[in-house]
Design a protein around this motif. Structure first.
Motif, PDB file in Angstrom:
ATOM      1  N   THR A  37     -45.814 -77.200  43.802  1.00 28.06           N
ATOM      2  CA  THR A  37     -44.469 -77.557  44.256  1.00 28.06           C
ATOM      3  C   THR A  37     -43.404 -77.539  43.161  1.00 28.06           C
ATOM      4  OG1 THR A  37     -45.183 -79.857  44.062  1.00 28.06           O
ATOM      5  CG2 THR A  37     -45.207 -78.889  46.255  1.00 28.06           C
ATOM      6  N   LYS A  38     -43.685 -76.910  42.015  1.00 27.26           N
ATOM      7  CA  LYS A  38     -42.652 -76.864  40.973  1.00 27.26           C
ATOM      8  C   LYS A  38     -41.386 -76.210  41.523  1.00 27.26           C
ATOM      9  CE  LYS A  38     -44.595 -72.672  38.827  1.00 27.26           C
ATOM     10  NZ  LYS A  38     -46.060 -72.620  39.006  1.00 27.26           N
ATOM     11  N   THR A  39     -40.262 -76.805  41.195  1.00 29.32           N
ATOM     12  CA  THR A  39     -38.904 -76.384  41.620  1.00 29.32           C
ATOM     13  C   THR A  39     -38.640 -76.577  43.127  1.00 29.32           C
ATOM     14  OG1 THR A  39     -39.173 -74.025  42.199  1.00 29.32           O
ATOM     15  CG2 THR A  39     -38.947 -74.539  39.852  1.00 29.32           C
ATOM     16  N   PHE A  80     -51.809 -82.971  38.444  1.00 31.39           N
ATOM     17  CA  PHE A  80     -50.973 -82.355  37.419  1.00 31.39           C
ATOM     18  C   PHE A  80     -51.616 -81.027  37.032  1.00 31.39           C
ATOM     19  CE2 PHE A  80     -48.852 -81.760  33.328  1.00 31.39           C
ATOM     20  CZ  PHE A  80     -47.553 -82.084  33.683  1.00 31.39           C
ATOM     21  N   ILE A  81     -50.830 -79.925  37.093  1.00 29.67           N
ATOM     22  CA  ILE A  81     -51.413 -78.598  36.863  1.00 29.67           C
ATOM     23  C   ILE A  81     -50.732 -77.851  35.722  1.00 29.67           C
ATOM     24  CG2 ILE A  81     -52.211 -78.388  39.270  1.00 29.67           C
ATOM     25  CD1 ILE A  81     -49.846 -76.521  39.821  1.00 29.67           C
ATOM     26  N   GLY A  82     -49.813 -78.526  34.997  1.00 26.82           N
ATOM     27  CA  GLY A  82     -49.086 -77.842  33.923  1.00 26.82           C
ATOM     28  C   GLY A  82     -49.560 -78.269  32.545  1.00 26.82           C
ATOM     29  N   LEU A 162     -63.566 -76.756  36.766  1.00 27.89           N
ATOM     30  CA  LEU A 162     -62.772 -75.893  35.894  1.00 27.89           C
ATOM     31  C   LEU A 162     -61.562 -75.340  36.631  1.00 27.89           C
ATOM     32  CD1 LEU A 162     -65.719 -73.758  34.384  1.00 27.89           C
ATOM     33  CD2 LEU A 162     -64.679 -75.826  33.405  1.00 27.89           C
ATOM     34  N   MET A 163     -60.520 -75.034  35.850  1.00 27.64           N
ATOM     35  CA  MET A 163     -59.295 -74.445  36.413  1.00 27.64           C
ATOM     36  C   MET A 163     -58.877 -73.258  35.553  1.00 27.64           C
ATOM     37  SD  MET A 163     -55.717 -74.245  35.922  1.00 27.64           S
ATOM     38  CE  MET A 163     -54.435 -75.481  35.815  1.00 27.64           C
ATOM     39  N   THR A 164     -58.328 -72.241  36.191  1.00 30.16           N
ATOM     40  CA  THR A 164     -57.739 -71.145  35.418  1.00 30.16           C
ATOM     41  C   THR A 164     -56.574 -70.501  36.165  1.00 30.16           C
ATOM     42  OG1 THR A 164     -58.294 -69.285  33.953  1.00 30.16           O
ATOM     43  CG2 THR A 164     -59.053 -69.112  36.231  1.00 30.16           C
ATOM     44  N   ILE A 165     -55.695 -69.888  35.393  1.00 28.78           N
ATOM     45  CA  ILE A 165     -54.691 -68.978  35.936  1.00 28.78           C
ATOM     46  C   ILE A 165     -55.227 -67.582  35.642  1.00 28.78           C
ATOM     47  CG2 ILE A 165     -52.313 -68.159  35.756  1.00 28.78           C
ATOM     48  CD1 ILE A 165     -51.575 -70.960  34.645  1.00 28.78           C
ATOM     49  N   GLY A 166     -55.506 -66.818  36.670  1.00 32.62           N
ATOM     50  CA  GLY A 166     -56.085 -65.488  36.464  1.00 32.62           C
ATOM     51  C   GLY A 166     -55.102 -64.556  35.807  1.00 32.62           C
ATOM     52  N   GLY A 205     -56.870 -69.011  41.817  1.00 28.80           N
ATOM     53  CA  GLY A 205     -56.268 -68.253  42.898  1.00 28.80           C
ATOM     54  C   GLY A 205     -54.908 -68.827  43.263  1.00 28.80           C
ATOM     55  N   MET A 206     -53.896 -67.961  43.362  1.00 22.90           N
ATOM     56  CA  MET A 206     -52.523 -68.351  43.680  1.00 22.90           C
ATOM     57  C   MET A 206     -52.011 -67.416  44.790  1.00 22.90           C
ATOM     58  SD  MET A 206     -51.270 -69.132  39.792  1.00 22.90           S
ATOM     59  CE  MET A 206     -50.644 -67.504  39.525  1.00 22.90           C
ATOM     60  N   SER A 207     -50.703 -67.419  44.995  1.00 22.99           N
ATOM     61  CA  SER A 207     -50.151 -66.631  46.107  1.00 22.99           C
ATOM     62  C   SER A 207     -50.628 -65.177  46.115  1.00 22.99           C
ATOM     63  CB  SER A 207     -48.618 -66.637  46.044  1.00 22.99           C
ATOM     64  OG  SER A 207     -48.125 -67.927  46.292  1.00 22.99           O
ATOM     65  N   GLY A 208     -50.656 -64.573  44.932  1.00 21.50           N
ATOM     66  CA  GLY A 208     -50.918 -63.141  44.876  1.00 21.50           C
ATOM     67  C   GLY A 208     -52.377 -62.759  44.783  1.00 21.50           C
ATOM     68  N   ILE A 221     -57.547 -73.441  45.855  1.00 17.53           N
ATOM     69  CA  ILE A 221     -56.517 -72.474  45.490  1.00 17.53           C
ATOM     70  C   ILE A 221     -55.192 -73.219  45.384  1.00 17.53           C
ATOM     71  CG2 ILE A 221     -57.727 -70.499  46.493  1.00 17.53           C
ATOM     72  CD1 ILE A 221     -55.840 -70.713  48.909  1.00 17.53           C
ATOM     73  N   ARG A 222     -54.314 -72.718  44.510  1.00 14.35           N
ATOM     74  CA  ARG A 222     -53.028 -73.392  44.259  1.00 14.35           C
ATOM     75  C   ARG A 222     -51.919 -72.424  44.640  1.00 14.35           C
ATOM     76  NH1 ARG A 222     -55.869 -73.069  39.468  1.00 14.35           N
ATOM     77  NH2 ARG A 222     -54.212 -71.662  38.804  1.00 14.35           N
ATOM     78  N   VAL A 223     -51.204 -72.751  45.713  1.00 14.91           N
ATOM     79  CA  VAL A 223     -50.253 -71.784  46.263  1.00 14.91           C
ATOM     80  C   VAL A 223     -48.838 -72.346  46.280  1.00 14.91           C
ATOM     81  CG1 VAL A 223     -49.703 -70.340  48.255  1.00 14.91           C
ATOM     82  CG2 VAL A 223     -52.097 -70.789  47.671  1.00 14.91           C
ATOM     83  N   GLY A 224     -47.906 -71.586  45.732  1.00 15.32           N
ATOM     84  CA  GLY A 224     -46.502 -71.987  45.699  1.00 15.32           C
ATOM     85  C   GLY A 224     -45.617 -71.027  46.477  1.00 15.32           C
ATOM     86  N   THR A 225     -45.276 -69.905  45.855  1.00 20.74           N
ATOM     87  CA  THR A 225     -44.252 -69.016  46.409  1.00 20.74           C
ATOM     88  C   THR A 225     -44.579 -68.510  47.817  1.00 20.74           C
ATOM     89  OG1 THR A 225     -45.250 -67.223  45.153  1.00 20.74           O
ATOM     90  CG2 THR A 225     -43.276 -68.195  44.240  1.00 20.74           C
ATOM     91  N   ALA A 226     -45.828 -68.263  48.126  1.00 21.33           N
ATOM     92  CA  ALA A 226     -46.162 -67.730  49.454  1.00 21.33           C
ATOM     93  C   ALA A 226     -45.882 -68.745  50.553  1.00 21.33           C
ATOM     94  CB  ALA A 226     -47.622 -67.279  49.511  1.00 21.33           C
ATOM     95  N   ASP A 230     -39.546 -67.776  46.711  1.00 21.95           N
ATOM     96  CA  ASP A 230     -39.441 -67.476  45.280  1.00 21.95           C
ATOM     97  C   ASP A 230     -38.769 -68.602  44.505  1.00 21.95           C
ATOM     98  OD1 ASP A 230     -40.680 -65.060  45.531  1.00 21.95           O
ATOM     99  OD2 ASP A 230     -38.810 -63.953  45.857  1.00 21.95           O
ATOM    100  N   ARG A 231     -39.185 -68.723  43.239  1.00 20.37           N
ATOM    101  CA  ARG A 231     -38.581 -69.724  42.353  1.00 20.37           C
ATOM    102  C   ARG A 231     -37.475 -69.084  41.528  1.00 20.37           C
ATOM    103  NH1 ARG A 231     -44.170 -70.966  42.270  1.00 20.37           N
ATOM    104  NH2 ARG A 231     -44.502 -69.350  40.741  1.00 20.37           N
ATOM    105  N   GLU A 232     -36.511 -69.910  41.101  1.00 24.63           N
ATOM    106  CA  GLU A 232     -35.441 -69.323  40.309  1.00 24.63           C
ATOM    107  C   GLU A 232     -35.788 -69.199  38.831  1.00 24.63           C
ATOM    108  OE1 GLU A 232     -31.673 -71.718  39.535  1.00 24.63           O
ATOM    109  OE2 GLU A 232     -32.526 -72.781  41.252  1.00 24.63           O
TER     110      GLU A 232
HETATM  111  C1  LIG Z   1     -46.878 -72.083  39.928  1.00 22.51           C
HETATM  112  C2  LIG Z   1     -48.335 -72.258  39.798  1.00 22.51           C
HETATM  113  C3  LIG Z   1     -49.214 -71.868  40.823  1.00 22.51           C
HETATM  114  C4  LIG Z   1     -48.745 -71.210  42.105  1.00 22.51           C
HETATM  115  O1  LIG Z   1     -48.251 -69.925  41.847  1.00 22.51           O
HETATM  116  P1  LIG Z   1     -47.643 -69.034  43.048  1.00 22.51           P
HETATM  117  O2  LIG Z   1     -47.712 -67.669  42.517  1.00 22.51           O
HETATM  118  O3  LIG Z   1     -46.274 -69.544  43.275  1.00 22.51           O
HETATM  119  O4  LIG Z   1     -48.517 -69.248  44.228  1.00 22.51           O
HETATM  120  C5  LIG Z   1     -50.562 -72.100  40.636  1.00 22.51           C
HETATM  121  N1  LIG Z   1     -51.040 -72.673  39.519  1.00 22.51           N
HETATM  122  C6  LIG Z   1     -50.233 -73.057  38.523  1.00 22.51           C
HETATM  123  C7  LIG Z   1     -50.834 -73.679  37.312  1.00 22.51           C
HETATM  124  C8  LIG Z   1     -48.872 -72.861  38.623  1.00 22.51           C
HETATM  125  O5  LIG Z   1     -48.082 -73.228  37.614  1.00 22.51           O
END
Ligand SMILES: *Cc1c(COP(=O)(O)O)cnc(C)c1O
Length: 248
Positions: A37-39, A80-82, A162-166, A205-208, A221-226, A230-232
């Motif tokens: 939910t960032k932004t 918290f994911i950042g 475990l967590m990762t951003i692919g 796993g994220m939107s894409g 899975i962590r989904v934002g933009t989908a 879109d974020r600014e």
């Molecule tokens: C923003 C974010 C996501 C979601 O990304 P989208 O492409 O918007 O789905 C997932 N994980 C982390 C750590 C993020 O910062």
């Protein structure tokens, strides 16, 4: 974005989860959806809670602190994911049930000290930099076993997985490699049988790229933009070491 649109996009995500589970022979009930939910404003998040979602993820301490009271909904649970600076720990801990981005001993030590004082425990995931990109936070894959062995000594930290951003690339095979690496690290940690360490959660796993992540074993899975559009700000604002202030 209006409430109908959010709920419609949520339905689309559910369909994508179902479809990838079918192709991977998995049960959709085994996949947890976290809303990134960032932004995103509280007004836009609320329709997702009304639609039955419960798990929210924020990236920045200040944004979490500001948004939390605006949502104030006991249906919601926050992760918290950042990237977390050690001097922001106290700003995050009151609001979250899990920190998915623990990636270094110093952070874990400081979390433990604070949690001891507060007489509480916390679920954590260990974030891994599976793409070896300079711009990404996370422990180096080759350090994960040692780090988890060290973290398992902290009685207040309950390691859940475990967590990762692919790897974000046009080449989806490279993204898939990131996810495979996280899955293989999960197996390696499990084999060590560290006391108190649970490896049930694979947050990837994220939107894409959620389909590839589910096929490779994601349980969250962590989904934002989908869902929220879109974020600014570019993601580098949240992920890049050079652009974000860092204490360690
Ligand atoms: C923003 C974010 C996501 C979601 O990304 P989208 O492409 O918007 O789905 C997932 N994980 C982390 C750590 C993020 O910062």
């Amino acid at each position: 974005m209006n409430a109908n649109k959010v709920q419609e996009q949520l339905n689309q995500i559910k369909k994508r989860i179902d479809a990838s589970c079918r192709s991977a022979n998995r049960n959709p009930d085994d996949i947890t959806l976290l809303l990134a939910t960032k932004t995103v404003s509280a007004e836009t998040i609320k329709p997702a809670l009304d639609a039955g979602e419960t798990l929210l993820g924020e990236n920045k301490a200040q944004e979490l602190q500001e948004k939390y009271p605006l949502i104030e909904d006991n249906r919601a649970q926050w992760h918290f994911i950042g990237h977390l600076q050690t001097n922001k720990i106290n700003n995050v801990l009151p609001y979250v049930t899990c920190i998915q981005s623990v990636d270094r001993l110093k952070l874990a030590q400081k979390l433990h000290n604070r949690l001891l004082k507060d007489n509480r425990t916390l679920d954590i995931l260990v974030q891994v930099n599976t793409s070896y990109e300079e711009s990404k936070f996370g422990a180096a894959p080759e350090h994960v076993l040692t780090l988890i062995e060290q973290l398992s000594e902290f009685s207040t930290l309950h390691i859940k997985g475990l967590m990762t951003i692919g790897k974000l690339s046009a080449n989806s095979e490279e993204t898939r490699e990131s996810f495979r690496l996280l899955k293989s690290l999960q197996e390696q940690v499990k084999a060590q049988d560290y006391p108190g360490v649970d490896m049930g959660v694979l947050s990837m796993g994220m939107s894409g790229d959620l389909e590839a992540a589910i096929e490779e074993g994601a349980t969250m899975i962590r989904v934002g933009t989908a869902i929220f559009g879109d974020r600014e700000y570019p993601d580098s604002y949240y992920w890049n070491e050079q652009l974000s202030d860092t204490d360690d």
